[in-house]
Design an enzyme around this catalytic site. Structure first.
Site, PDB file in Angstrom:
ATOM      1  N   LYS A 137       0.732  -1.069  -0.060  1.00 47.76           N
ATOM      2  CA  LYS A 137      -0.062  -0.044  -0.052  1.00 47.76           C
ATOM      3  C   LYS A 137       0.803   1.295  -0.234  1.00 47.76           C
ATOM      4  CE  LYS A 137      -1.716   2.705   2.767  1.00 47.76           C
ATOM      5  NZ  LYS A 137      -1.589   4.255   2.042  1.00 47.76           N
ATOM      6  N   GLU A 212      10.620   1.513  10.097  1.00 49.10           N
ATOM      7  CA  GLU A 212      11.413   2.707   9.895  1.00 49.10           C
ATOM      8  C   GLU A 212      10.655   3.941   9.868  1.00 49.10           C
ATOM      9  OE1 GLU A 212      13.121   5.484   8.534  1.00 49.10           O
ATOM     10  OE2 GLU A 212      12.960   5.082   6.631  1.00 49.10           O
ATOM     11  N   CYS A 249      13.876  11.558   6.206  1.00 45.42           N
ATOM     12  CA  CYS A 249      13.874  11.305   7.809  1.00 45.42           C
ATOM     13  C   CYS A 249      15.396  11.227   8.319  1.00 45.42           C
ATOM     14  CB  CYS A 249      13.304   9.829   7.906  1.00 45.42           C
ATOM     15  SG  CYS A 249      13.927   8.683   6.829  1.00 45.42           S
ATOM     16  N   GLU A 352       9.984  16.049  14.832  1.00 47.63           N
ATOM     17  CA  GLU A 352      10.464  16.084  13.310  1.00 47.63           C
ATOM     18  C   GLU A 352       9.451  17.180  12.799  1.00 47.63           C
ATOM     19  OE1 GLU A 352      11.346  12.619  10.341  1.00 47.63           O
ATOM     20  OE2 GLU A 352       9.525  12.573  11.168  1.00 47.63           O
TER      21      GLU A 352
END
Length: 474
Positions: A137, A212, A249, A352
């Site tokens: 997906k 992750e 990231c 973040e």
């Protein structure tokens, strides 16, 4: 219904693909995929540029070609991958146990929009090579490149059910996939918040997960870098944060500089930000950054810039709103932004942001730098610049992250990629990424030399055939 159909197809295809299709045949399908992919790299690059705003040159070199390189790397790793292994502490004449690495089964995969092809190929190809089947997906923000990838998989001739793709958003389609009872594993890349929900869903199985997630990497620059290299090191770090419009990231978004050179670093960072052009994704050239992926992401970055201002960080470049040259543009363009004098407890240092925003702070000694670097809920990649070899070894061991890169020494092909703590668990890339999709089975009496029973050879072969037929039926 779509999720059920996809998982059922993958489940039906798995025994034949895993147990009755040799690794060499599986590799042959991947070779055909490489041929198909290579012929449509330019089309892939334009789709990535269109869907997530990457400047077309970066979409070609980093995204499209990067995806192809991940496929080729996984194929190369198969040369050294052993499905049968021995215990390392047992002499050959005493060896009774064989360790088998077998495919885990049906894997549900959810991939993000910021590096769409990189993440798809890092999951799909290693999983298929070791014998898994999968249901992918992709992010609803980057469906175009995924659809072309699925078309290439079909063109390569993979058997029905081996690779399946479903489209949809996270809260509905992703949620249904990660709760599906027939999955043997879930491989997820995305935000830490979403990762927690995926893990909670998988725990109902329980189903193995590999995550992750986000990052808030520290870029630690020691004074012994020296005046001759300091400006280049700082400039390189700033450019790394702005690349891909800050939507990476493992970007070094917290720059920690030893005090004698702190103000120099702030000045260099300011100058780099001011001269970093922002322009449309279709504009040729490698020197500009494009828009962020969506309105929601634009508003998120703007909110964090305002938070930084409210928290008292010193804004030295960029700020709220669009760049001057794009003030009236409809795209979601963000001004390359630099904050100085950032305290570790500020939200812009802890959370973040996922945009072209750099936070800079100073430190006075190695111990303080280590504490500041580890003062984060994340643990993906940290960066260190120092001429002191003993210090590099200390920092490499004491920094709490899945990866540490020092003095611009890049990780070799086949190195594992992954984090700790809020950045997830599990590894992608190389042999490590292939082992992630395997179960480990200990079997005794497996080696031909272990046969001490006096049975006729034809009876043994008939028994083997019966076992395989039963597995296929199951």
């Amino acid at each position: 219904q779509d999720v059920d159909a996809a998982v059922r197809a993958a489940s039906d295809a798995w025994p034949e693909w895993s147990f009755h299709t040799t690794p060499e045949v599986r590799e042959g399908y991947v070779m055909k995929l490489i041929e198909a992919y290579r012929s449509r790299v330019e089309e892939m690059a334009r789709l990535v540029s269109t869907e997530m705003g990457s400047p077309i040159d970066a979409a070609r070199e980093s995204h499209a070609w990067g995806g192809l390189e991940s496929i080729e790397s996984a194929l190369e790793m198969m040369e050294d991958f052993s499905f049968e292994r021995s215990l390392p502490n047992v002499e050959d004449e005493e060896r009774l146990t064989t360790i088998l690495y077998e495919s885990i089964g049906v894997v549900g995969m959810i991939t993000p929009w910021n590096w769409p092809l990189n993440q798809i190929t890092l999951k799909v190809i290693p999983a298929l090579l070791v014998g898994c089947t999968c249901v992918l997906k992709p992010s609803e923000e980057s469906p175009l490149s995924a659809l072309l990838f699925a078309e290439l998989m079909h063109e390569a001739g993979f058997p029905p059910g081996v690779f399946n793709m479903i489209s949809g958003d996270g809260p509905y389609t992703g949620d249904a996939l990660t709760k599906h009872p027939q999955l043997d594993m879930i491989s997820f890349t995305g935000s830490t918040r979403a990762g927690r929900q995926v893990a909670a869903n998988a725990a109902r199985g329980p189903t193995k997960t590999s995550m992750e997630l986000g990052g808030k990497g520290a870029n630690i620059i020691f004074a012994d870098v020296g005046p001759d290299s300091m400006e280049d090191v700082v400039a390189s770090g700033v450019e790394s944060v702005f690349y891909n419009s800050g939507q990476t990231c493992n970007a070094p978004t917290r720059m920690l500089v030893e005090e004698p050179y702190y103000e120099i670093a702030v000045r260099v960072a300011r100058d780099v930000a001011r001269r970093t052009p922002v322009d449309a994704a279709h504009v040729e050239g490698e020197d500009h950054i494009g828009p962020v992926v969506s309105r929601r992401q634009f508003e998120r970055v703007q909110e964090y810039i305002q938070i930084g201002i409210d928290e008292g960080a010193r804004l030295v470049a960029g700020g709220l709103g669009r760049p001057r040259n794009l003030k009236d543009a409809k795209g979601y363009y963000v001004r390359p932004t630099v904050f100085a004098d950032c305290a570790s407890d500020m939200r812009i240092m802890q959370e973040e942001i996922f945009g072209p925003v750099l936070c800079i702070a100073s430190f006075s000694n190695e111990a303080e730098a280590l504490v500041m670097a580890n003062d984060t809920p994340y643990g993906l990649t940290n960066y260190v610049y120092t001429r002191n070899a003993a210090r590099r070894r200390r920092m490499g061991r004491l920094l709490r992250s899945g990866m540490v890169e020092m003095n611009d020494a890049f990780r070799n092909d086949g190195s594992p990629f992954g984090g700790v703590r809020g950045s997830g668990y599990g590894r992608e890339g190389g042999i490590f990424g292939m082992e992630e999709f395997c179960t480990i089975k200990a079997v005794t009496g497996f080696d031909e030399s272990d046969d001490d029973l006096e049975e006729e050879e034809d009876q043994s072969e008939e028994a083997d055939a019966d076992v395989f037929e039963q597995e296929a039926e199951l």
